[in-house]
Every structure is written in structure tokens, then in C-alpha cells.
Write a protein that holds these residues in place. Structure first.
Motif, PDB file in Angstrom:
ATOM      1  N   LEU A 176      66.300  -5.228  53.108  1.00 38.05           N
ATOM      2  CA  LEU A 176      65.656  -4.522  52.001  1.00 38.05           C
ATOM      3  C   LEU A 176      64.371  -5.232  51.581  1.00 38.05           C
ATOM      4  N   THR A 177      63.341  -4.444  51.344  1.00 38.13           N
ATOM      5  CA  THR A 177      62.082  -4.976  50.829  1.00 38.13           C
ATOM      6  C   THR A 177      61.707  -4.224  49.567  1.00 38.13           C
ATOM      7  N   PHE A 178      61.332  -4.979  48.538  1.00 36.60           N
ATOM      8  CA  PHE A 178      60.863  -4.412  47.276  1.00 36.60           C
ATOM      9  C   PHE A 178      59.334  -4.505  47.241  1.00 36.60           C
ATOM     10  N   VAL A 204      66.385   5.970  40.870  1.00 33.43           N
ATOM     11  CA  VAL A 204      66.445   7.180  41.684  1.00 33.43           C
ATOM     12  C   VAL A 204      66.511   6.740  43.138  1.00 33.43           C
ATOM     13  N   GLU A 205      67.405   7.351  43.906  1.00 36.79           N
ATOM     14  CA  GLU A 205      67.588   6.977  45.301  1.00 36.79           C
ATOM     15  C   GLU A 205      67.792   8.227  46.144  1.00 36.79           C
ATOM     16  N   ALA A 206      67.028   8.321  47.234  1.00 35.51           N
ATOM     17  CA  ALA A 206      67.172   9.449  48.162  1.00 35.51           C
ATOM     18  C   ALA A 206      66.337   9.145  49.406  1.00 35.51           C
ATOM     19  N   ASP A 207      66.711   9.753  50.517  1.00 40.98           N
ATOM     20  CA  ASP A 207      65.921   9.685  51.749  1.00 40.98           C
ATOM     21  C   ASP A 207      65.685   8.253  52.221  1.00 40.98           C
ATOM     22  N   GLY A 208      66.647   7.381  51.993  1.00 36.20           N
ATOM     23  CA  GLY A 208      66.521   6.011  52.470  1.00 36.20           C
ATOM     24  C   GLY A 208      65.533   5.157  51.703  1.00 36.20           C
ATOM     25  N   LYS A 209      65.250   5.516  50.474  1.00 38.34           N
ATOM     26  CA  LYS A 209      64.336   4.740  49.635  1.00 38.34           C
ATOM     27  C   LYS A 209      64.737   4.911  48.176  1.00 38.34           C
ATOM     28  N   ALA A 357      74.314  -3.935  51.244  1.00 32.19           N
ATOM     29  CA  ALA A 357      74.659  -3.264  52.503  1.00 32.19           C
ATOM     30  C   ALA A 357      74.726  -1.748  52.342  1.00 32.19           C
ATOM     31  N   THR A 358      75.128  -1.277  51.167  1.00 34.59           N
ATOM     32  CA  THR A 358      75.288   0.165  50.954  1.00 34.59           C
ATOM     33  C   THR A 358      74.063   0.799  50.297  1.00 34.59           C
ATOM     34  N   GLN A 359      73.183  -0.020  49.714  1.00 36.21           N
ATOM     35  CA  GLN A 359      71.993   0.525  49.066  1.00 36.21           C
ATOM     36  C   GLN A 359      71.140   1.274  50.089  1.00 36.21           C
ATOM     37  N   LEU A 360      70.645   2.432  49.724  1.00 28.22           N
ATOM     38  CA  LEU A 360      69.797   3.292  50.565  1.00 28.22           C
ATOM     39  C   LEU A 360      70.544   3.869  51.760  1.00 28.22           C
ATOM     40  N   SER A 361      71.862   3.877  51.713  1.00 30.92           N
ATOM     41  CA  SER A 361      72.639   4.500  52.784  1.00 30.92           C
ATOM     42  C   SER A 361      72.657   6.013  52.581  1.00 30.92           C
TER      43      SER A 361
END
Length: 384
Positions: A176-178, A204-209, A357-361
Motif C-alpha cells: 500500500l502507498t499513501f 471511501v473505498e472502491a475500484d482498488g483505491k 491485507a484486506t484493504q482495497l480488496s
């Protein structure tokens, strides 16, 4: 305690300064060596929430509860989760919570003001730590060598110069990169965006970002655009030559998200930072070595999704100080501290690693919603 050890603390962040302060009120002086040239050389980061039993407990032991309460923001503990269309999925105002937000700059200022003049040595980047034949430790800087010290405490963060003397492990990239950005004077200049973020944190999270935005003090919002990408992806994909080029690149990445999110990026100031997220292995530990130990990120850096990083660091400091004061032999105090810290931080590290590990899944939005709901339910149970 048979003899007060000569203590050097490498790093003037929350962990190092908290340790220095609690030792000071206990009658033990320590020298803090900080690479920054002065307290205002660089931004200290965004807001953080202090937890009961860790960060707030450390401030209590430091005798700084009143000072922290004066700068804490109890009204900025809320959480909002939206989908990419801008629809609200979850909101918790958390007006009665006891995890007050404190800007890192304010926390550092409180700690620095509580230390005697000269306790922090500014502009001191450690080049080497070495042990002499008499068992004492010395620190080499550009200006020369400092020492001898009985105990060197590495509180110098993710890329600690002290850690390699104890552990062969290096932090690994989480995937992950911020990209950090900020908005100034939001209540007056960007009232709609201030309402979007609310009093606390908006995600907000969607589309892998994802975008996470947090309200800081002084009407400032600090935002993070988050991507699951290789470490050099931003440098390859973005034109980093000017702030406006970075701003436009970020807006393109979130094409298809609601206009409010694009406007949030568009209203950002000219200060951007690319922050790849690194972590040490869950359960990271080392064999005790006389005269050396680690605190905070130097000991157990983890992804920020668990929310325990600074709180763990400050509790590390409080516990090491307590044991140095209470135990007859300071060497045994350090060994006991390490054993307790290793066990205490495993749960936090595991949770942070799981979240990273699950973020942006594919199920990221649903998992985030489930997490927020479970936290709210847990908080409600704890009230009874």
C-alpha cells in the motif's frame, strides 16, 4: 535500583520524548538525540487518537493529563464511510467517546515543554552505535562521539539505526502507498468539504483505491489517497514536478468517483507526500543484549489501519520507565520490559497486518462497513 544508568534516547518522537519525560519526573535524566535541526524543521504528521490504557495512561504517568486535555479535541472522534457515489453507508458521531484526537505537532510541543532545557540535542543524526571493551555504549554523529552510556534506547522509527544491532529483520513493504495531501481553513473556504469529512474521519473505498480524510486542528483536513501498487508506481505514473501536476494526477486516478471526492483533491494545498507503508513481521522480537533496547516503530512498526501505533509507542515508553524505576537492577528491568512488550504488541500487529491485507480488496467496502459496525457494537457493550 543499585545505580542510575546513563541513558541515551535516539529519536525525539512520541516514544522517545514520553520516555524522557517520565524518567525526568522520576529523577532520572536521559539525553535525547534528534536528527531534526529544530522542533519546526518538518511537519509531524496528522492527528492521532489517544487511547485509555496506553496513550492516555502514558500522559497520566508523565503528569501531563491537564496539558493534553487542553489541546485534545473530544469533538473530532466521529467516523463516516461513503461509497464512490457519495452515499453515506455508516456514520458514528462518537460524541461521548474517550479517544480524543490530538495533532502530532501539539503532542510533541507538550512533551518538549515538559523537559528541562538541553534534554533534547537537535540536529544529531546517529551514524553508528558501538560498544567499547568496558561494556559502555557510544554514539557517533557528524559532530563527533557522545558517551559513554549504559543504555541506548532506539526510538528512531521505521528505519532505526539501532535495530540492526539487535535484530536482522527489516520492515517490508505492505503493498500500500499513501499520497498525502491537505486542505487549509476548510470551515471558511470549503464549507461543503468540511461537512463531507465531518468531525473526525471520512473514508471511501472502491475500484482498488481509497481516500481517507481526517479533520485536524486549526480547521485543517489531512487526506490520504491510497493505492495497492508497487513501491515505485507513483513515481512512474505521476508527474511529480509541480503540486498542480500531482493534484491533476490524483484527480485522474479517482475518475468515476463522486464530484465531492474530486473536489476534495482539487482544493488541496501545495504540500504532497508519497508514503509507502512498511511493517515488521508480526511477533517481531530479538535476543536481549545488554545496553540496548527499542521502542515504538523501531521495535514493531505496523500499518496505520490498526490505529495503535503511537499508543503502543507511548505505552512502551511508560512501561520501560516504570520498570527502570521499580526494579533493583536496571539490566533486569530492560529485559523484563522487552519480554512484556513482545507479548503485548502481537495482537495490535496482527490486526494491523490483517487490515492492510484486506484493504482495497474486492470486498474492501463491505469489510470496512463490517469493521465499523463491530467497533460500534463493541463500544456499546463496554458501556454496560
Amino acid at each position: 535500583m543499585t545505580r542510575i544508568p546513563r541513558i541515551a534516547i535516539v529519536g525525539g518522537g512520541p516514544a522517545g520524548l514520553t520516555l524522557a519525560r517520565i524518567l525526568h519526573v522520576s529523577g532520572i535524566q536521559a539525553a535525547v538525540f534528534e536528527r531534526d535541526a529544530d522542533p519546526d524543521e518538518r511537519p509531524q504528521g496528522g492527528t492521532l487518537d489517544l487511547h485509555e490504557g496506553s496513550g492516555l495512561l502514558a500522559m497520566e504517568r508523565a503528569g501531563l493529563t491537564a496539558e493534553i486535555t487542553a489541546v485534545a479535541r473530544y469533538d473530532d472522534q466521529g467516523t463516516r464511510l461513503l461509497n464512490k457515489a457519495g452515499e453515506l453507508l455508516f456514520e458514528d458521531l462518537d460524541e461521548d467517546g474517550n479517544r480524543p484526537e490530538v495533532d502530532r505537532t501539539e503532542l510533541r510541543a507538550v512533551l518538549l515543554a515538559s523537559l528541562p532545557d538541553g534534554a533534547v540535542r537537535w540536529g544529531c543524526t546517529v551514524r553508528e552505535a558501538f560498544e567499547t571493551s568496558d561494556g559502555a555504549w557510544h554514539l557517533r554523529f557528524d559532530h563527533g562521539v557522545e558517551g559513554p552510556f549504559d543504555l541506548v534506547v532506539g526510538a528512531d522509527g521505521t528505519w532505526s539505526r539501532i535495530r540492526p544491532l539487535l535484530s536482522p529483520y527489516a520492515p517490508q513493504y505492505s503493498g500500500l502507498t499513501f499520497v498525502e495531501f491537505g486542505l487549509d481553513d476548510v470551515d471558511r473556504r470549503h464549507s461543503a468539504l468540511a461537512k463531507l469529512v465531518g468531525h473526525g474521519k471520512m473514508s471511501v473505498e472502491a475500484d482498488g483505491k481509497a481516500i481517507i480524510a481526517q479533520r485536524n486542528g486549526n480547521a485543517h483536513i489531512r487526506g490520504y489517497a491510497i493505492f495497492r501498487v508497487p513501491t515505485d508506481w507513483v513515481e512512474k505514473r505521476f508527474d511529480l514536478s509541480t503540486p498542480s501536476a500531482i493534484r491533476e494526477a490524483l484527480k485522474r486516478q479517482f475518475h468515476g468517483f463522486a464530484k465531492d471526492f474530486i473536489d476534495l483533491i482539487g482544493a488541496s494545498n501545495d504540500h504532497f507526500a508519497v508514503r509507502p507503508i512498511y511493517a515488521l513481521p508480526v511477533g517481531h522480537c530479538w535476543t536481549h543484549r545488554r545496553g540496548l533496547t527499542l521502542l515504538g516503530d523501531a521495535a514493531h512498526v505496523m500499518s496505520p489501519f490498526g490505529g495503535d501505533g503511537v499508543n503502543n509507542a507511548m505505552l512502551d515508553a511508560a512501561e520501560l520507565a516504570r520498570l527502570l524505576v521499580e526494579r533493583e537492577r536496571w539490566t533486569e528491568a530492560v529485559s523484563e520490559f522487552e519480554t512484556l512488550m513482545f507479548a503485548r504488541t502481537v495482537e495490535s500487529a496482527h490486526g494491523a497486518a490483517e487490515a492492510a491485507a484486506t484493504q482495497l480488496s474486492h470486498d474492501g467496502e463491505a469489510l470496512a462497513l463490517e469493521m465499523f459496525r463491530s467497533h460500534l457494537a463493541e463500544a456499546s457493550r463496554s458501556e454496560y
